[in-house]
Enzyme design. Structure first.
Site, PDB file in Angstrom:
ATOM      1  NE  ARG A   1      -1.805   2.747   2.228  1.00 46.54           N
ATOM      2  CZ  ARG A   1      -1.462   4.016   2.395  1.00 46.54           C
ATOM      3  NH1 ARG A   1      -1.492   4.866   1.368  1.00 46.54           N
ATOM      4  NH2 ARG A   1      -1.066   4.450   3.576  1.00 46.54           N
TER       5      ARG A   1
ATOM      6  CG  HIS B   1       2.877   5.051   9.012  1.00 46.03           C
ATOM      7  ND1 HIS B   1       2.533   3.978   8.225  1.00 46.03           N
ATOM      8  CD2 HIS B   1       3.405   5.971   8.171  1.00 46.03           C
ATOM      9  CE1 HIS B   1       2.832   4.241   6.958  1.00 46.03           C
ATOM     10  NE2 HIS B   1       3.366   5.443   6.899  1.00 46.03           N
TER      11      HIS B   1
ATOM     12  CB  CYS C   1       8.177  12.325   0.549  1.00 48.27           C
ATOM     13  SG  CYS C   1       7.449  12.328   2.137  1.00 48.27           S
TER      14      CYS C   1
END
Lengths: 309, 309
Positions: free
Chosen positions: B13, B206, B239
């Site tokens: 994911r 996380h 990112c």
């Protein structure tokens, strides 16, 4: 008041040592000058070893000579392994001398073709010469936490070695995780035991990020009371037997983390990042440092900014 | 007895989400099967979002369907952002549903085109639907520690949001350092305050390794009492605005560190390393994981072995 942490920059010694191509003396000198401008106060500048074994350090005298006008508050450490090295380091005007040996018999033999006992005898002999010149000594204990031939060590393995060195008057020890095997609980426990048993010792940690535990091990060291860490600009200086793995803990990444947590390092991170990026260009490969790629946590974007998709 | 740490694998994911090329459904299914064989017990498998926004997740139903024979002790979490997503997740047989919003107004608007308040209203509405089906919910709080538009947050910023969620019956929260800005003292302080104020909360971290602080932040979380961490195989999932920087904390690197320290993760590191290396081949680029390059701390060489020069 912010708590002080002292970093020792090892990029031109441990960092450059395994670089295959010779890095010009001028670049080494220029890099060290600019590291000093970025706030670096302690460096392991070079090593006085035989150029056959470490050709990258063949210009040790020239590097020291080119930096003889360094500021008084900057300390140059240099590595020496034998009497000739010590004489060269003294002649070149070193501020401190680093000696080194390994906890691991196997590792020590591979590095120096001596037993640990022979290496210690040698260091004991070299100490006297440095003391005659009143040059402070640091002893680096390689593979303090484990070695790739013998596995991970308990603190009991390194402590008797520190005891011998302190008996000989050594008051500055560098515990080195030479191959990046140490884990944070081990670092914390070892440093706690060492500092408890030798409260007057100046304890340095020389950590590698080979297995991604470098910054966590810095935290472990801090929690144990260690305030001195070796690091390398851009995180260079890996192991020849772990190609592609990270090297020394990365100066600008660790300084960034320490400053975020409120520690004082007296370093200018932006200047360090500039130097790290330049080094990446110089060495023509991607280097392990993260902050030079991601920016600092404090670098903010404007509201209009959109990430690339 | 060894203390248990539960890892949630997010490679398919959060890891795959920003991969530019579509990764075939068959590979996703095969990778998840083998992650389960390697001991993975919790996964964020996919997200039920509009394929226009996240084309990589367009095969969410097919991935779930291909794994409908999964073992009973393995938990599949899936992400949903709206009512349609929740219905799709339920129909696909998800075990748990993850909702998410950002602490940061700016970040939340950029991700969802809603204000934080609107996102919370939406989540409150979605919770009811999941509860009707008795499906456990986790709420992920993105940018819990800071965001690149507003800077670093104090714990006081996220705690009132947790309070609202727990008032609505949520008992599992994921604090996400979405852009890898958090530092260890901040993580420790935030988690300590959260666990003190909400002692019955299941708290997940996380973490991203964007600025090299991932493993140190895991240590900080552990010290605060956190025992649940999200991570991604090979450390993928960066990112878009930090090209070249590390992504999520790396599953096999963190499992390696935890197991060295005596924690029980129930994972087979060797199998994870095999999968990480395979993924590196599959994605045709160097991935951030270190253990797959350096080997485990416990991998010993014979005495005859010589490093490459």
């Amino acid at each position: 008041m912010r708590k002080q942490v002292t970093m020792t920059e090892v990029v031109t010694r441990d960092g450059f040592q395994i670089e295959p191509g010779f890095i010009e003396t001028e670049y080494k000198i220029s890099l060290i000058r600019r590291l000093i401008e970025a706030g670096v106060k302690r460096l392991e500048v070079t090593s006085f070893v035989h150029p056959i074994y470490v050709p990258q350090m063949k210009d040790a005298e020239a590097v020291m000579c080119g930096l003889s006008d360094r500021p008084n508050d900057v300390t140059f450490c240099t590595l020496a392994l034998n009497e000739k090295g010590v004489e060269r380091a003294i002649a070149a005007g070193t501020d401190e001398i680093n000696f080194t040996f390994s906890v691991s018999e196997t590792h020590n033999r591979k590095n120096s073709r001596r037993s640990v006992s022979e290496s210690l005898d040698n260091i004991r002999f070299l100490i006297r010469r440095a003391e005659e010149e009143k040059i402070p000594i640091n002893v680096g204990i390689a593979t303090s936490f484990g070695c790739p031939f013998e596995g991970i060590y308990k603190p009991e393995r390194v402590i008797p070695l520190i005891e011998r060195l302190t008996d000989w008057g050594i008051n500055s020890i560098i515990l080195a995780d030479t191959t990046g095997m140490a884990h944070p609980l081990q670092v914390k426990e070892t440093c706690q035991q060492v500092l408890k048993q030798f409260p007057n010792l100046t304890l340095h940690l020389h950590l590698h990020n080979t297995r991604g535990m470098g910054a966590a091990n810095v935290m472990a060291g801090l929690e144990a009371g260690v305030t001195r860490f070796d690091s390398s600009l851009a995180g260079i200086g890996g192991c020849p037997f772990a190609p592609g793995a990270s090297g020394n803990i990365c100066t600008e990444d660790i300084v960034h983390m320490l400053e975020l947590m409120g520690y004082e390092t007296e370093m200018n991170i932006d200047k360090l990042i500039t130097l790290a990026k330049e080094l990446e260009g110089k060495l023509e490969k991607t280097l392990p440092g993260q902050i030079m790629k991601a920016g600092k946590s404090s670098d903010l974007h404007s509201n209009e900014w959109q990430p690339a998709r």
